[in-house]
Design an enzyme around this catalytic site. Structure first.
Site, short mmCIF file in Angstrom:
data_model
loop_
_atom_site.label_atom_id
_atom_site.label_comp_id
_atom_site.label_asym_id
_atom_site.label_seq_id
_atom_site.Cartn_x
_atom_site.Cartn_y
_atom_site.Cartn_z
N GLY A 189 -4.44 -7.36 -2.53
CA GLY A 189 -3.02 -7.49 -2.24
C GLY A 189 -2.46 -8.87 -2.50
N GLU A 190 -1.13 -8.93 -2.54
CA GLU A 190 -0.43 -10.20 -2.70
C GLU A 190 0.25 -10.51 -1.36
OE1 GLU A 190 0.03 -12.89 -4.62
OE2 GLU A 190 1.49 -13.43 -3.08
N CYS A 212 -2.28 -8.42 -12.43
CA CYS A 212 -3.12 -9.37 -13.17
C CYS A 212 -4.18 -8.57 -13.94
CB CYS A 212 -3.79 -10.36 -12.21
SG CYS A 212 -2.61 -11.31 -11.24
N SER A 255 -3.53 -17.29 -0.26
CA SER A 255 -3.55 -17.42 -1.72
C SER A 255 -2.49 -16.53 -2.34
CB SER A 255 -4.94 -17.02 -2.22
OG SER A 255 -4.96 -16.99 -3.62
N CYS A 278 -2.21 -3.38 -5.14
CA CYS A 278 -1.42 -4.58 -5.44
C CYS A 278 -0.56 -4.30 -6.66
CB CYS A 278 -2.36 -5.75 -5.73
SG CYS A 278 -1.50 -7.30 -6.07
N CYS A 283 -12.78 -8.92 -5.50
CA CYS A 283 -11.57 -8.34 -4.97
C CYS A 283 -11.34 -6.89 -5.43
CB CYS A 283 -10.46 -9.26 -5.49
SG CYS A 283 -8.84 -8.86 -5.01
N ASN A 332 -16.01 -12.78 -11.75
CA ASN A 332 -16.90 -11.75 -11.25
C ASN A 332 -16.64 -10.49 -12.07
OD1 ASN A 332 -18.60 -10.40 -9.47
ND2 ASN A 332 -17.65 -11.35 -7.68
N SER A 365 -3.06 -19.04 -7.39
CA SER A 365 -3.87 -18.50 -8.48
C SER A 365 -3.20 -18.90 -9.78
CB SER A 365 -3.95 -16.97 -8.36
OG SER A 365 -4.65 -16.64 -7.21
N LEU A 366 -3.77 -19.88 -10.44
CA LEU A 366 -3.13 -20.43 -11.64
C LEU A 366 -3.68 -19.74 -12.91
CD1 LEU A 366 -1.06 -22.63 -12.28
CD2 LEU A 366 -2.96 -24.24 -12.54
N GLU A 408 -10.77 -3.71 2.06
CA GLU A 408 -12.03 -4.41 2.24
C GLU A 408 -11.81 -5.82 2.78
OE1 GLU A 408 -13.03 -3.09 -2.23
OE2 GLU A 408 -13.18 -5.23 -1.90
N1 SAH Z 1 -2.76 -11.96 -4.77
C1 SAH Z 1 -3.29 -13.18 -4.27
C2 SAH Z 1 -4.52 -13.04 -3.39
C3 SAH Z 1 -5.53 -12.00 -3.76
S1 SAH Z 1 -6.49 -12.24 -5.21
C4 SAH Z 1 -3.54 -14.13 -5.41
O1 SAH Z 1 -3.28 -13.79 -6.55
O2 SAH Z 1 -3.94 -15.27 -5.17
C5 SAH Z 1 -7.59 -13.54 -4.75
C6 SAH Z 1 -8.14 -14.34 -5.92
O3 SAH Z 1 -9.20 -13.63 -6.57
C7 SAH Z 1 -7.11 -14.63 -6.98
O4 SAH Z 1 -7.23 -15.97 -7.41
C8 SAH Z 1 -7.50 -13.65 -8.06
O5 SAH Z 1 -6.98 -14.05 -9.28
C9 SAH Z 1 -9.01 -13.70 -7.97
N2 SAH Z 1 -9.75 -12.61 -8.61
C10 SAH Z 1 -9.34 -11.36 -8.88
N3 SAH Z 1 -10.30 -10.66 -9.51
C11 SAH Z 1 -11.35 -11.50 -9.66
C12 SAH Z 1 -12.65 -11.37 -10.24
N4 SAH Z 1 -13.06 -10.22 -10.76
N5 SAH Z 1 -13.47 -12.45 -10.21
C13 SAH Z 1 -13.06 -13.61 -9.64
N6 SAH Z 1 -11.86 -13.79 -9.07
C14 SAH Z 1 -11.01 -12.75 -9.09
#
Ligand code: SAH
Length: 340
Positions: A156-157, A113, A188, A109, A330, A287, A211-212, A89
């Site tokens: 994805g990462e 997380c 990111s 991915c 995502c 979200n 992404s912290l 997407e």
């Molecule tokens: N893997 C990379 C990029 C993809 S995720 C990363 O971790 O940064 C993009 C961002 O969306 C990340 O900060 C992730 O933690 C966040 N994310 C994932 N699921 C989410 C959700 N349901 N609501 C809000 N942010 C979300």
């Protein structure tokens, strides 16, 4: 046969030089692909016939299939089908400063997380460079408007697909390519340290977001398994080095998950963690997804968290929300499609 959208300008120059042709043909070809947007190589008029015949034999111009579009105010979500029937997407967001697209970098991915829909479903494969380029090209054509900003924050990462990512970044940044300014591109990552080090040395002024999501190792390791391999102390050291090399401000993303990482103590700990780092923090209201049990923080708690950072002179914003109604988080649209 290779997809032509996989090639950087340098790749194309090498291709022509290997054929004992002039390397400026690469620029011409780039312009046919990205400025004139040809749909068949037969449209090309300024490259010699013998070279064109080779190009036709060596490369395909295949695009992806758009299989679903969901539209809401100022946001549009696209579901793409790839040649092996996998789905990814991308999201288009219309800002006052221009159109921004959030693209995917992998099918699934492996970072795991716990709050993320994409991580719930394992990585199937990396995206090839052309599959990233075409997400942008095809959305641009579908809306009939220029895309001025790109964020690699979809499924994805990106740093787990580093080489294809870098080629993609070169192609979209190339003035004869999509000509998207490096400062308008953000990648990111969940914090893959060796790749952050490589990224610092890349001669492109692309923005980095981390992404912290937690201010200490115990909590971060619980919600982001990558933290066990690359803990916060090392991550912060790496980012300090990155800043020394690039002098470019880092963005920290921090999702607010109710009762998990949104307490006032967490906010204070976060202040200590990022103190002295040239950064800004983007607070993201979570979200919610049907498949995972995490809850978004209340607006009051989000504001409390925000105020603590502000009072401590941390640059902080709360992310404007797009597309809650259309499964814009995502990985949600892909899950819906594949789990029907
Ligand atoms: N893997 C990379 C990029 C993809 S995720 C990363 O971790 O940064 C993009 C961002 O969306 C990340 O900060 C992730 O933690 C966040 N994310 C994932 N699921 C989410 C959700 N349901 N609501 C809000 N942010 C979300």
């Amino acid at each position: 046969m290779k997809n032509i959208y996989n090639l950087t300008l340098e790749d194309m120059e090498e291709y022509f030089l290997a054929k004992k042709a002039k390397k400026f043909h690469a620029l011409q070809l780039f312009s046919w692909l990205y400025e004139k947007r040809i749909t068949s190589f037969t449209e090309i008029t300024n490259i010699k016939k013998e070279f064109l015949e080779d190009i036709k034999k060596d490369f395909s111009l295949n695009k992806l299939k758009i299989v679903d579009i969901q539209k809401d105010v100022d946001v549009c979500k696209y579901l793409f089908e790839l040649e092996d029937n996998e789905h990814i997407e991308a999201v288009l967001m219309k800002h006052d400063y221009g159109n921004s697209v959030c693209i995917s970098s992998q099918v699934g991915c492996n970072m795991g997380c716990v709050f993320c829909e994409s991580g719930r479903r394992k990585k199937v494969r990396n995206l090839d460079t052309y599959e990233m380029v075409l997400q942008i090209l095809m959305i641009e054509e579908e809306v009939g408007e220029r895309i001025s900003h790109v964020v690699v924050m979809g499924i994805g990462e990106p740093f787990d697909n580093y080489d294809n990512l870098v080629k993609f970044l070169k192609i979209i940044n190339q003035p004869k390519g999509l000509a998207i300014g490096a400062r308008h591109i953000t990648v990111s990552t969940c914090g893959i340290i060796p790749k952050i080090k490589e990224f610092a040395l890349l001669p492109l002024q692309i923005n980095l977001a981390i992404s912290l999501h937690a201010p200490n190792d115990i909590l971060r390791s619980k919600i982001m398994p990558i933290n066990k391999a690359y803990p916060l102390k090392e991550l912060i050291e790496t980012l300090k080095d990155y800043l020394k090399i690039t002098n470019r401000r880092i963005t920290f993303e921090y999702i607010l998950l109710s009762d998990i990482n949104d307490s006032c103590e967490c906010a204070l700990e976060l202040v200590q963690l990022v103190k002295g780092i040239n950064c800004y923090i983007n607070l993201i209201p979570y979200n919610e997804t049907n498949n995972l049990n995490f809850k978004r923080s209340s607006t009051i708690q989000i504001m409390r968290f925000y105020d603590i950072l502000k009072k401590n002179k941390i640059n902080v914003t709360i992310r404007r929300e797009f597309g809650g109604k259309i499964s814009a988080a995502c990985g949600q649209l892909r899950s819906k499609k594949e789990e029907q």
